[in-house]
Design a protein around this motif. Structure first.
Motif, PDB file in Angstrom:
ATOM      1  N   PHE A  56       5.019   2.916  -6.162  1.00 39.22           N
ATOM      2  CA  PHE A  56       4.310   2.995  -5.191  1.00 39.22           C
ATOM      3  C   PHE A  56       4.618   2.216  -4.019  1.00 39.22           C
ATOM      4  CE2 PHE A  56       2.295   4.013  -9.235  1.00 39.22           C
ATOM      5  CZ  PHE A  56       1.553   5.194  -8.983  1.00 39.22           C
ATOM      6  N   ARG A  57       4.199   2.442  -2.998  1.00 42.71           N
ATOM      7  CA  ARG A  57       4.421   1.815  -1.576  1.00 42.71           C
ATOM      8  C   ARG A  57       3.187   0.740  -1.515  1.00 42.71           C
ATOM      9  NH1 ARG A  57       6.299   4.837   2.835  1.00 42.71           N
ATOM     10  NH2 ARG A  57       8.092   4.598   1.886  1.00 42.71           N
ATOM     11  N   ARG A  58       1.941   1.170  -1.793  1.00 42.70           N
ATOM     12  CA  ARG A  58       0.867   0.370  -2.003  1.00 42.70           C
ATOM     13  C   ARG A  58       0.156   0.684  -3.241  1.00 42.70           C
ATOM     14  NH1 ARG A  58       0.971   2.563   2.917  1.00 42.70           N
ATOM     15  NH2 ARG A  58       1.448   0.951   4.530  1.00 42.70           N
ATOM     16  N   THR A  59      -0.699  -0.205  -3.710  1.00 41.94           N
ATOM     17  CA  THR A  59      -1.572  -0.006  -4.838  1.00 41.94           C
ATOM     18  C   THR A  59      -2.643   0.984  -4.440  1.00 41.94           C
ATOM     19  OG1 THR A  59      -1.299  -2.233  -5.472  1.00 41.94           O
ATOM     20  CG2 THR A  59      -2.912  -0.836  -6.786  1.00 41.94           C
ATOM     21  N   ALA A  60      -2.856   1.972  -5.678  1.00 41.07           N
ATOM     22  CA  ALA A  60      -4.065   2.715  -5.526  1.00 41.07           C
ATOM     23  C   ALA A  60      -3.724   3.983  -4.569  1.00 41.07           C
ATOM     24  CB  ALA A  60      -5.395   2.288  -5.172  1.00 41.07           C
ATOM     25  N   GLU A  61      -2.252   4.408  -4.521  1.00 45.11           N
ATOM     26  CA  GLU A  61      -2.141   5.584  -3.797  1.00 45.11           C
ATOM     27  C   GLU A  61      -1.171   6.529  -4.412  1.00 45.11           C
ATOM     28  OE1 GLU A  61       2.000   4.490  -1.256  1.00 45.11           O
ATOM     29  OE2 GLU A  61       0.073   4.478  -0.182  1.00 45.11           O
ATOM     30  N   HIS A  62      -0.849   7.516  -3.983  1.00 42.61           N
ATOM     31  CA  HIS A  62       0.288   8.566  -4.924  1.00 42.61           C
ATOM     32  C   HIS A  62       1.724   7.889  -4.835  1.00 42.61           C
ATOM     33  CE1 HIS A  62      -2.707  11.739  -4.909  1.00 42.61           C
ATOM     34  NE2 HIS A  62      -2.976  11.597  -3.560  1.00 42.61           N
TER      35      HIS A  62
END
Length: 112
Positions: A56-62
């Protein structure tokens, strides 16, 4: 005519998982990408037919990339594959290090 059993059937594993050496290769690349500021988080899923390492690039994303291990494809295209965010298979093969090279190219940039 009597039907005779063929013998004991070997038990199927309940889930597929990455081996310690495989995780070492994947986490080595992950650490380099985190240091470069490209990746921030990861997740591991161990399912019945596939083990997935999601990046993930950021938490809580696809996830932007998924590294999958499918042992059933070992004798065909190869059990390892890298899949992009859009679902396209970027690379597939028998050797994990070779398959992960498609992601290492993201580290190579032109210096201005």
């Amino acid at each position: 005519m009597q039907i005779q059993p063929m013998g004991p059937v070997p038990p199927q594993p309940e889930q597929v998982a990455f081996h310690r050496t495989e995780l070492g290769v994947i986490l080595g690349l992950y650490g380099r990408m985190v240091a470069a500021g490209e990746w921030r988080d990861y997740g591991i899923s161990c399912l019945r037919e596939v083990a997935v390492f999601s990046v993930f690039r950021r938490t809580a994303e696809h996830p932007i990339y998924r590294v999958e291990k499918r042992p059933k494809l070992r004798d065909r295209q190869g059990q390892y594959s890298v899949i992009g965010m859009d679902g396209r298979i970027l690379k597939r093969g028998h050797d994990l290090k070779t398959v992960l090279r498609v992601l290492e190219r993201k580290l190579i940039r032109a210096v201005e």
